[in-house]
Design a protein around this motif. Sequence first.
Motif, short mmCIF file in Angstrom:
data_model
loop_
_atom_site.label_atom_id
_atom_site.label_comp_id
_atom_site.label_asym_id
_atom_site.label_seq_id
_atom_site.Cartn_x
_atom_site.Cartn_y
_atom_site.Cartn_z
N VAL A 14 1.30 -2.53 1.47
CA VAL A 14 0.22 -2.75 0.52
C VAL A 14 0.36 -1.77 -0.63
O VAL A 14 0.37 -0.56 -0.42
CB VAL A 14 -1.17 -2.58 1.19
CG1 VAL A 14 -2.27 -2.75 0.15
CG2 VAL A 14 -1.35 -3.57 2.33
N ALA A 52 -4.58 -7.86 -0.10
CA ALA A 52 -4.14 -6.91 0.94
C ALA A 52 -4.40 -7.44 2.35
O ALA A 52 -3.51 -7.38 3.21
CB ALA A 52 -4.85 -5.57 0.73
N ALA A 66 -1.76 -8.29 5.51
CA ALA A 66 -1.87 -7.56 6.76
C ALA A 66 -2.08 -8.46 7.97
O ALA A 66 -1.98 -7.98 9.12
CB ALA A 66 -3.02 -6.56 6.67
N VAL A 121 1.02 -1.35 9.20
CA VAL A 121 0.57 -1.48 7.81
C VAL A 121 0.90 -0.18 7.09
O VAL A 121 0.47 0.90 7.52
CB VAL A 121 -0.93 -1.76 7.73
CG1 VAL A 121 -1.38 -1.87 6.27
CG2 VAL A 121 -1.28 -3.05 8.50
N THR A 149 1.29 2.02 3.27
CA THR A 149 0.94 2.11 1.86
C THR A 149 1.47 3.42 1.30
O THR A 149 2.05 4.24 2.01
CB THR A 149 -0.58 1.99 1.64
OG1 THR A 149 -0.85 1.77 0.26
CG2 THR A 149 -1.32 3.23 2.11
N GLN A 199 -6.91 -0.96 -1.57
CA GLN A 199 -7.06 0.12 -0.61
C GLN A 199 -6.89 -0.42 0.81
O GLN A 199 -7.42 -1.47 1.15
CB GLN A 199 -8.44 0.76 -0.76
CG GLN A 199 -8.68 1.93 0.19
CD GLN A 199 -10.10 2.48 0.08
OE1 GLN A 199 -10.95 2.20 0.92
NE2 GLN A 199 -10.35 3.25 -0.98
N VAL A 200 -6.15 0.31 1.64
CA VAL A 200 -6.06 -0.03 3.05
C VAL A 200 -7.29 0.58 3.73
O VAL A 200 -7.36 1.79 3.93
CB VAL A 200 -4.76 0.49 3.69
CG1 VAL A 200 -4.74 0.16 5.19
CG2 VAL A 200 -3.55 -0.12 2.99
N VAL A 239 -8.94 -4.31 5.96
CA VAL A 239 -7.51 -4.66 5.95
C VAL A 239 -6.91 -4.46 7.34
O VAL A 239 -6.18 -5.32 7.85
CB VAL A 239 -6.75 -3.82 4.90
CG1 VAL A 239 -5.25 -4.04 5.02
CG2 VAL A 239 -7.23 -4.18 3.50
N MET A 240 -7.22 -3.34 7.99
CA MET A 240 -6.67 -3.09 9.33
C MET A 240 -7.20 -4.09 10.35
O MET A 240 -6.50 -4.44 11.31
CB MET A 240 -6.98 -1.66 9.76
CG MET A 240 -6.25 -0.58 8.96
SD MET A 240 -4.43 -0.75 8.96
CE MET A 240 -4.05 -0.58 10.71
N PHE A 263 -1.22 2.36 11.42
CA PHE A 263 -1.24 2.61 9.98
C PHE A 263 -0.26 3.73 9.67
O PHE A 263 -0.20 4.74 10.37
CB PHE A 263 -2.63 3.01 9.50
CG PHE A 263 -2.62 3.54 8.09
CD1 PHE A 263 -2.45 2.68 7.01
CD2 PHE A 263 -2.74 4.90 7.83
CE1 PHE A 263 -2.39 3.16 5.71
CE2 PHE A 263 -2.69 5.40 6.54
CZ PHE A 263 -2.53 4.52 5.48
N HIS A 312 1.72 6.06 6.32
CA HIS A 312 1.67 6.52 4.93
C HIS A 312 2.68 7.65 4.81
O HIS A 312 2.67 8.59 5.61
CB HIS A 312 0.26 7.01 4.60
CG HIS A 312 -0.01 7.24 3.15
ND1 HIS A 312 0.80 8.02 2.34
CD2 HIS A 312 -1.04 6.81 2.36
CE1 HIS A 312 0.29 8.05 1.11
NE2 HIS A 312 -0.81 7.32 1.09
N VAL A 343 -6.01 4.57 0.48
CA VAL A 343 -6.42 4.44 1.88
C VAL A 343 -7.80 5.06 2.06
O VAL A 343 -8.13 6.06 1.42
CB VAL A 343 -5.39 5.13 2.82
CG1 VAL A 343 -5.26 6.63 2.51
CG2 VAL A 343 -5.75 4.91 4.29
#
Length: 309
Positions: A156, A210, A214, A220, A222, A245-246, A250-251, A260, A262, A272
């Motif tokens: 994302v 997004a 997902a 996921v 970002t 934004q995650v 989104v999750m 998740f 990053h 996020v």
Amino acid sequence: MTPTRHLLEIDDLSPGELVRILDLCETPTAPDSAVSGELAGRSVGLYFEKPSLRTRHSSEAAVTRLGGHAVTFTNAEVGIGTREPAADIAQVLSGFHAALGARVFDHQILEDMAAASSIPIVNLLSDLGHPCQALADLRTMRSELGDLAGRTVCWVGDYNNVARSLSIGAAMCGMQVRIASPVGYGPTGVDVDRLRAAGHDTAPFVTTHAAEAAEGADAVHTDVWASMGQEEESEARRRAFEGFQVDDRVMAAAASTAIFMHCLPAHRGEEVSASVADGPQSRMFAQAHNRMHAMIGLFRWLVEIEAIQ
């Protein structure tokens, strides 16, 4: 004579070589214990044009755990492209070190180094790719999810250097790739072609939503909306990436067991939400720790194939 092996892009590796590096990413029994002595009596040069936390520490720690010595230096000391050409510097350092890692703004510097170097050149980050981050990401996902073949990874945000290397590496491991980016920030036709060449069985799923990207994903990912060197674009990017934004929504679209990830640094409240970054599905600190294990695996592989002699 066998050509010197370099890692400038993740697809410089074959799928089998990529899996072998992941297999060699051993975890020490204690945080500062040695893994093995493949680099004993050898040094590795580490060049940084950009400031670095994870890349510098993970690379230096990996060299130390393999029994070697890291020599870190910056552009202020050498003046690549101004005081001295990159090719000349690479030839000089080939006489001192077993390998040379470089974190640069312009990928062409890596190409120039590799063309002149008799030792492996490793891309520690460029504007086009971040293969060492991809190795850490793949190792993290494999540790969490098991065999990656048939799994789905979602990206994302900006299809940047990190996204490019991750997506290609994921395709090489048999994963499906789903991408959500604002208009103008997604993968190009060339990027799609590279993914298919890497083994993606269809064109990747690309959307501007997004949660849609997902859907059903096992991981996921970002990144920040404005990377280092893009500070002047930060306000325009903040507007462009609104809605990317995650967050928990989104999750919730991902698989119930999704993680998740990053690459850090993370800006909570921008790319996020704090609830995701610090929540039970987050693996971003394990991912950061795997930067060191990824470098251990890479250096061990370079020794194994005798690129480092």
